[in-house]
Design a protein around this motif. Structure first.
Motif, mmCIF file in Angstrom:
data_model
loop_
_atom_site.group_PDB
_atom_site.id
_atom_site.type_symbol
_atom_site.label_atom_id
_atom_site.label_comp_id
_atom_site.label_asym_id
_atom_site.label_seq_id
_atom_site.Cartn_x
_atom_site.Cartn_y
_atom_site.Cartn_z
ATOM 1 N N VAL A 199 -15.438 34.057 -97.862
ATOM 2 C CA VAL A 199 -15.798 35.175 -96.997
ATOM 3 C C VAL A 199 -16.947 35.999 -97.571
ATOM 4 O O VAL A 199 -17.713 36.606 -96.838
ATOM 5 C CB VAL A 199 -14.591 36.088 -96.699
ATOM 6 C CG1 VAL A 199 -13.521 35.342 -95.963
ATOM 7 C CG2 VAL A 199 -14.040 36.711 -97.978
ATOM 8 N N SER A 212 -7.346 41.907 -94.791
ATOM 9 C CA SER A 212 -7.065 42.037 -96.210
ATOM 10 C C SER A 212 -6.461 40.756 -96.771
ATOM 11 O O SER A 212 -6.812 40.306 -97.861
ATOM 12 C CB SER A 212 -6.113 43.217 -96.441
ATOM 13 O OG SER A 212 -5.757 43.322 -97.804
ATOM 14 N N ARG A 262 -9.097 38.102 -96.987
ATOM 15 C CA ARG A 262 -9.959 38.374 -98.136
ATOM 16 C C ARG A 262 -9.365 37.800 -99.421
ATOM 17 O O ARG A 262 -10.093 37.272 -100.270
ATOM 18 C CB ARG A 262 -10.154 39.888 -98.273
ATOM 19 C CG ARG A 262 -10.959 40.312 -99.498
ATOM 20 C CD ARG A 262 -12.382 39.824 -99.393
ATOM 21 N NE ARG A 262 -13.166 40.237 -100.532
ATOM 22 C CZ ARG A 262 -13.161 39.648 -101.730
ATOM 23 N NH1 ARG A 262 -12.377 38.616 -101.941
ATOM 24 N NH2 ARG A 262 -13.917 40.081 -102.705
ATOM 25 N N LEU A 289 -17.247 40.174 -95.548
ATOM 26 C CA LEU A 289 -15.932 40.700 -95.207
ATOM 27 C C LEU A 289 -15.621 41.944 -96.032
ATOM 28 O O LEU A 289 -14.928 42.842 -95.564
ATOM 29 C CB LEU A 289 -14.853 39.638 -95.414
ATOM 30 C CG LEU A 289 -13.455 39.999 -94.895
ATOM 31 C CD1 LEU A 289 -13.510 40.471 -93.455
ATOM 32 C CD2 LEU A 289 -12.517 38.824 -95.022
ATOM 33 N N ASP A 290 -16.145 42.026 -97.255
ATOM 34 C CA ASP A 290 -15.962 43.246 -98.034
ATOM 35 C C ASP A 290 -16.546 44.448 -97.286
ATOM 36 O O ASP A 290 -15.957 45.523 -97.250
ATOM 37 C CB ASP A 290 -16.656 43.119 -99.395
ATOM 38 C CG ASP A 290 -15.945 42.136 -100.312
ATOM 39 O OD1 ASP A 290 -14.748 41.911 -100.084
ATOM 40 O OD2 ASP A 290 -16.585 41.607 -101.226
ATOM 41 N N LEU A 292 -14.202 45.280 -94.437
ATOM 42 C CA LEU A 292 -12.974 45.916 -94.890
ATOM 43 C C LEU A 292 -13.197 47.392 -95.198
ATOM 44 O O LEU A 292 -12.300 48.215 -95.030
ATOM 45 C CB LEU A 292 -12.444 45.200 -96.134
ATOM 46 C CG LEU A 292 -11.786 43.848 -95.881
ATOM 47 C CD1 LEU A 292 -11.508 43.146 -97.196
ATOM 48 C CD2 LEU A 292 -10.498 44.003 -95.097
#
Length: 315
Positions: free
Chosen positions: A294, A285, A288, A298-299, A302
């Motif tokens: 990213v 987090s 991010r 990466l979303d 997550l």
């Protein structure tokens, strides 16, 4: 014996009356009397004397109540600790990284993570990319930051996202003839003694020199960017490294761009695909928020870590 039995005994000791104790607990008096009698049978001792002055703890009761208070306090702390661990607020995170990542972006990431998760124990090691990847696959690290995507056996078991782009620059002594030039070309570099990292010399720097990569075979090898800069300052040779090397503050070195511009492999952050640690989720987090590179990858990751998503939503 259950926690409620301990609470019943403590309430009775406080109010010294079954009716008042039951009211404070939100239950009827008969069930409280029944539970206290059952507790005394389980303990094997009379815990309370029923007197005209009220219901008073016996000597055995006083000893029991002391332990009961401690036990309930520990249970409350256990609940708090469990919640904090589930949110990634406690625990340990082991990170391996290459030296250039400590110029950018790790200072912002680690600084913010330290401020928001002060109880997490960070274990940090500077490692070259192959060593960091091997340690991650062996379970000796939780996160590895290196240059380029991990390769070889086991790489398919890692999740890797880019956290920074970079291009090649040269660093020279302030007394070097190249000092003060905005750029130097590859042909000029090929006539100079070079200072590079072993990882760079054996892999991604070889295409820079096209059909004549042998110039790298005689280069001085340096473990990290600070050593490269230091050796360049000593006139050992022209150092080659990432653009973020310009963040090194020294008066005795100068930087030049390399023409044509050569993009280096991106900085990548990797972790094991099976890792569902809340601490890792919290770290992701923070990454991010701090690393624009990213992207959506990466979303997506997550979204698999609910605690990280909650942490992002909270701030």
């Amino acid at each position: 014996m259950e926690a409620r039995h301990l609470r019943y005994a403590l309430a009775l000791a406080e109010h010294q009356h079954f009716g008042r104790a039951a009211a404070s607990l939100g239950i009827a008096q008969p069930p409280l009397s029944t539970q206290i009698a059952a507790l005394e049978r389980e303990v094997g001792e009379r815990l309370f004397d029923r007197t005209s002055r009220g219901v008073l703890p016996t000597a055995a009761g006083e000893a029991f109540l002391t332990r009961a208070r401690s036990a309930l306090a520990e249970m409350r702390l256990a609940q708090v600790d469990a919640g904090r661990a589930a949110r990634g607020e406690t625990g340990r995170l082991r990170i391996g990284f290459i030296g250039s990542a400590l110029l950018d972006p790790l200072p912002g990431v680690l600084g913010r993570f330290r401020r928001t998760h002060p109880q997490v124990r960070l274990s940090l090691q500077e490692l070259d990319t192959p060593t960091g990847t091997a340690a991650l696959l062996a379970g000796e690290l939780d996160v590895a930051v290196g240059r380029g995507s991990p390769r070889g056996t086991g790489a398919e078991d890692l999740v890797t996202v880019p956290i920074g782009a970079d291009h090649l620059v040269a660093v020279v002594s302030a007394a070097h003839p190249f000092a003060g030039r905005p750029s130097i070309d590859v042909e000029q570099l090929g006539r100079e003694p070079l200072v590079v990292s072993p990882d760079a010399a054996s892999s991604y720097l070889r295409p820079v020199f096209g059909p004549d990569p042998a110039v790298l075979d005689g280069a001085t090898m340096a473990r990290d960017i600070h050593t490269i800069a230091g050796l360049a300052a000593c006139c050992v040779g022209v150092g080659l490294g990432p653009h973020r090397m310009r963040l090194i503050a020294r008066d005795d070195i100068r930087f030049c761009d390399v023409e044509p511009r050569f993009r280096l492999p991106d900085l990548h952050m990797s972790f094991r695909v099976t890792d569902r640690s809340p601490v890792l989720a919290a770290f992701l987090s923070v990454v991010r928020r701090n690393c624009a590179e990213v992207g959506s990858r990466l979303d997506e990751l997550l979204a698999r870590h609910p605690s990280a998503v909650a942490d992002m939503a909270g701030g």
